[in-house]
Design a protein around this motif. Structure first.
Motif, PDB file in Angstrom:
ATOM      1  N   SER A  24       0.842  -1.194   0.000  1.00  0.00           N
ATOM      2  CA  SER A  24       0.000   0.000   0.000  1.00  0.00           C
ATOM      3  C   SER A  24       0.878   1.244   0.000  1.00  0.00           C
ATOM      4  O   SER A  24       2.003   1.238   0.499  1.00  0.00           O
ATOM      5  N   GLY A  25       0.356   2.303  -0.615  1.00  0.00           N
ATOM      6  CA  GLY A  25       1.092   3.556  -0.683  1.00  0.00           C
ATOM      7  C   GLY A  25       0.269   4.629  -1.347  1.00  0.00           C
ATOM      8  O   GLY A  25      -0.958   4.514  -1.438  1.00  0.00           O
ATOM      9  N   PHE A  26       0.944   5.648  -1.825  1.00  0.00           N
ATOM     10  CA  PHE A  26       0.283   6.775  -2.472  1.00  0.00           C
ATOM     11  C   PHE A  26       1.009   7.117  -3.771  1.00  0.00           C
ATOM     12  O   PHE A  26       2.214   6.904  -3.893  1.00  0.00           O
ATOM     13  N   THR A  27       0.248   7.636  -4.722  1.00  0.00           N
ATOM     14  CA  THR A  27       0.847   8.198  -5.921  1.00  0.00           C
ATOM     15  C   THR A  27       0.288   9.598  -6.103  1.00  0.00           C
ATOM     16  O   THR A  27      -0.877   9.822  -5.748  1.00  0.00           O
ATOM     17  N   PRO A  28       1.046  10.547  -6.583  1.00  0.00           N
ATOM     18  CA  PRO A  28       2.454  10.438  -6.982  1.00  0.00           C
ATOM     19  C   PRO A  28       3.379  10.620  -5.791  1.00  0.00           C
ATOM     20  O   PRO A  28       2.959  11.021  -4.720  1.00  0.00           O
ATOM     21  N   ARG A  29       4.662  10.321  -6.034  1.00  0.00           N
ATOM     22  CA  ARG A  29       5.695  10.525  -5.020  1.00  0.00           C
ATOM     23  C   ARG A  29       6.679  11.555  -5.565  1.00  0.00           C
ATOM     24  O   ARG A  29       7.401  11.274  -6.524  1.00  0.00           O
ATOM     25  N   GLY A  30       6.728  12.726  -4.982  1.00  0.00           N
ATOM     26  CA  GLY A  30       7.705  13.738  -5.356  1.00  0.00           C
ATOM     27  C   GLY A  30       7.504  14.366  -6.718  1.00  0.00           C
ATOM     28  O   GLY A  30       8.383  15.035  -7.241  1.00  0.00           O
ATOM     29  N   SER A  31       6.377  14.156  -7.331  1.00  0.00           N
ATOM     30  CA  SER A  31       6.073  14.701  -8.648  1.00  0.00           C
ATOM     31  C   SER A  31       4.579  14.970  -8.680  1.00  0.00           C
ATOM     32  O   SER A  31       3.899  14.823  -7.671  1.00  0.00           O
ATOM     33  N   SER A  32       4.051  15.340  -9.825  1.00  0.00           N
ATOM     34  CA  SER A  32       2.605  15.552  -9.909  1.00  0.00           C
ATOM     35  C   SER A  32       2.007  14.558 -10.895  1.00  0.00           C
ATOM     36  O   SER A  32       2.622  14.225 -11.903  1.00  0.00           O
ATOM     37  N   ASN A  33       0.833  14.064 -10.573  1.00  0.00           N
ATOM     38  CA  ASN A  33       0.095  13.164 -11.446  1.00  0.00           C
ATOM     39  C   ASN A  33      -0.955  14.017 -12.156  1.00  0.00           C
ATOM     40  O   ASN A  33      -1.885  14.510 -11.529  1.00  0.00           O
ATOM     41  N   GLU A  34      -0.770  14.199 -13.470  1.00  0.00           N
ATOM     42  CA  GLU A  34      -1.625  15.082 -14.269  1.00  0.00           C
ATOM     43  C   GLU A  34      -3.027  14.522 -14.499  1.00  0.00           C
ATOM     44  O   GLU A  34      -3.883  15.218 -15.049  1.00  0.00           O
ATOM     45  N   ALA A 126       3.085  -6.717 -17.435  1.00  0.00           N
ATOM     46  CA  ALA A 126       1.858  -7.502 -17.550  1.00  0.00           C
ATOM     47  C   ALA A 126       1.253  -7.715 -16.177  1.00  0.00           C
ATOM     48  O   ALA A 126       1.971  -7.864 -15.175  1.00  0.00           O
ATOM     49  N   ASN A 127      -0.067  -7.732 -16.116  1.00  0.00           N
ATOM     50  CA  ASN A 127      -0.762  -8.078 -14.892  1.00  0.00           C
ATOM     51  C   ASN A 127      -0.338  -9.484 -14.485  1.00  0.00           C
ATOM     52  O   ASN A 127      -0.284 -10.387 -15.315  1.00  0.00           O
ATOM     53  N   GLY A 128      -0.017  -9.654 -13.221  1.00  0.00           N
ATOM     54  CA  GLY A 128       0.512 -10.924 -12.741  1.00  0.00           C
ATOM     55  C   GLY A 128       2.026 -10.894 -12.631  1.00  0.00           C
ATOM     56  O   GLY A 128       2.621 -11.743 -11.979  1.00  0.00           O
ATOM     57  N   PHE A 129       2.658  -9.913 -13.287  1.00  0.00           N
ATOM     58  CA  PHE A 129       4.116  -9.740 -13.252  1.00  0.00           C
ATOM     59  C   PHE A 129       4.446  -8.266 -13.032  1.00  0.00           C
ATOM     60  O   PHE A 129       5.396  -7.743 -13.596  1.00  0.00           O
ATOM     61  N   ASN A 130       3.646  -7.610 -12.205  1.00  0.00           N
ATOM     62  CA  ASN A 130       3.766  -6.183 -11.953  1.00  0.00           C
ATOM     63  C   ASN A 130       4.776  -5.956 -10.831  1.00  0.00           C
ATOM     64  O   ASN A 130       4.530  -6.354  -9.698  1.00  0.00           O
ATOM     65  N   PRO A 131       5.915  -5.319 -11.107  1.00  0.00           N
ATOM     66  CA  PRO A 131       6.903  -5.106 -10.043  1.00  0.00           C
ATOM     67  C   PRO A 131       6.357  -4.236  -8.921  1.00  0.00           C
ATOM     68  O   PRO A 131       5.605  -3.293  -9.164  1.00  0.00           O
ATOM     69  N   ASP A 132       6.738  -4.555  -7.697  1.00  0.00           N
ATOM     70  CA  ASP A 132       6.391  -3.729  -6.546  1.00  0.00           C
ATOM     71  C   ASP A 132       7.416  -2.602  -6.482  1.00  0.00           C
ATOM     72  O   ASP A 132       8.509  -2.769  -5.953  1.00  0.00           O
ATOM     73  N   ASP A 133       7.071  -1.451  -7.056  1.00  0.00           N
ATOM     74  CA  ASP A 133       7.993  -0.327  -7.113  1.00  0.00           C
ATOM     75  C   ASP A 133       7.748   0.650  -5.965  1.00  0.00           C
ATOM     76  O   ASP A 133       7.927   1.845  -6.114  1.00  0.00           O
ATOM     77  N   SER A 134       7.331   0.122  -4.803  1.00  0.00           N
ATOM     78  CA  SER A 134       7.068   0.993  -3.658  1.00  0.00           C
ATOM     79  C   SER A 134       8.348   1.660  -3.152  1.00  0.00           C
ATOM     80  O   SER A 134       8.276   2.655  -2.433  1.00  0.00           O
ATOM     81  N   ASN A 135       9.522   1.142  -3.526  1.00  0.00           N
ATOM     82  CA  ASN A 135      10.793   1.755  -3.145  1.00  0.00           C
ATOM     83  C   ASN A 135      11.315   2.711  -4.203  1.00  0.00           C
ATOM     84  O   ASN A 135      12.463   3.150  -4.131  1.00  0.00           O
ATOM     85  N   ALA A 136      10.490   3.022  -5.205  1.00  0.00           N
ATOM     86  CA  ALA A 136      10.819   3.994  -6.251  1.00  0.00           C
ATOM     87  C   ALA A 136      12.119   3.657  -6.972  1.00  0.00           C
ATOM     88  O   ALA A 136      12.979   4.509  -7.175  1.00  0.00           O
ATOM     89  N   PRO A 169      13.516   8.326 -13.883  1.00  0.00           N
ATOM     90  CA  PRO A 169      12.055   8.298 -14.036  1.00  0.00           C
ATOM     91  C   PRO A 169      11.356   9.284 -13.100  1.00  0.00           C
ATOM     92  O   PRO A 169      11.890   9.643 -12.064  1.00  0.00           O
ATOM     93  N   ASP A 170      10.152   9.705 -13.484  1.00  0.00           N
ATOM     94  CA  ASP A 170       9.417  10.680 -12.687  1.00  0.00           C
ATOM     95  C   ASP A 170       8.555  10.053 -11.603  1.00  0.00           C
ATOM     96  O   ASP A 170       8.141  10.714 -10.676  1.00  0.00           O
ATOM     97  N   ASP A 171       8.239   8.761 -11.738  1.00  0.00           N
ATOM     98  CA  ASP A 171       7.527   7.999 -10.711  1.00  0.00           C
ATOM     99  C   ASP A 171       6.185   8.627 -10.321  1.00  0.00           C
ATOM    100  O   ASP A 171       5.807   8.627  -9.155  1.00  0.00           O
ATOM    101  N   ASP A 172       5.476   9.156 -11.308  1.00  0.00           N
ATOM    102  CA  ASP A 172       4.208   9.816 -11.002  1.00  0.00           C
ATOM    103  C   ASP A 172       2.972   9.007 -11.394  1.00  0.00           C
ATOM    104  O   ASP A 172       1.859   9.388 -11.081  1.00  0.00           O
ATOM    105  N   HIS A 173       3.152   7.914 -12.100  1.00  0.00           N
ATOM    106  CA  HIS A 173       2.063   7.012 -12.464  1.00  0.00           C
ATOM    107  C   HIS A 173       0.921   7.698 -13.215  1.00  0.00           C
ATOM    108  O   HIS A 173      -0.245   7.435 -12.976  1.00  0.00           O
TER     109      HIS A 173
END
Length: 193
Positions: A24-34, A126-136, A169-173
């Protein structure tokens, strides 16, 4: 005399990330999600999950809606290997307010076989192989958030927010957003003479 009974649908089919929620977490991190303001009416960080797998708890009619993107890459969204949406179809790097629909598709219970192709097919997730990028770490990944309750792990409508790892990367999802909605499969009417 003919009586026709339309059996009501059983329990509403649900989208679930409960078996593989990620972090669990929040997006965006340190950037803006347009895309947050056009979608939710606020640019506040959105709760949800990194590294999740989206599944159906039972067969359902599933609709996909392309909501927008902010990306320089040509990215695609696919279902079962077939392209449904592409940023190539738009002449800008930022397009919001898109409401392109695909479906409904009758899909079986289990992992929904969708994927994103990144930068003219030079990468993918792909769904099912989605990396956990919670550590950015900058991996190509998507963030999931249920519409009615962003901290939920079960519901009928969620959005997947792509981070294509470009721009730093901007890591804004906000590189591609797709709403996934599940509805019950109607049962056939029963006729009794």
């Amino acid at each position: 005399i003919i009586f026709i009974f339309a059996a009501s649908a059983q329990a509403t089919p649900m989208l679930s990330i409960g078996d593989d929620p990620g972090t669990s977490g929040f997006t965006p991190r340190g950037s803006s999600n347009e895309l947050l303001t056009p979608i939710y009416g606020s640019g506040d960080p959105r709760a949800g999950y990194y590294g999740s797998t989206v599944k159906l708890t039972e067969s359902a009619l599933v609709t996909f809606t392309f909501l927008g993107f902010e990306a320089g890459f040509d990215n695609d969204f696919n279902l079962n290997g077939t392209e449904l949406f592409s940023t190539e179809d738009y002449g800008s790097n930022l397009v919001t307010g898109i409401s392109d629909l695909a479906g409904p598709f009758l899909l079986p219970a289990g992992t929904i076989l969708f994927s994103f192709d990144i930068n003219n097919d030079s990468g993918s997730v792909a769904n099912g192989f989605n990396p956990d990028d919670s550590n950015a770490l900058g991996d190509i990944n998507f963030f999931t958030s249920f519409d009615n309750d962003p901290t939920a792990m079960l519901g009928t409508s969620l959005i997947v927010f792509l981070d294509d790892s470009g721009a730093g990367p901007d890591d804004d999802h906000d590189d591609f957003a797709v709403r996934i909605q599940a509805a019950p499969v109607p049962e056939p009417a029963t006729m009794i003479l």
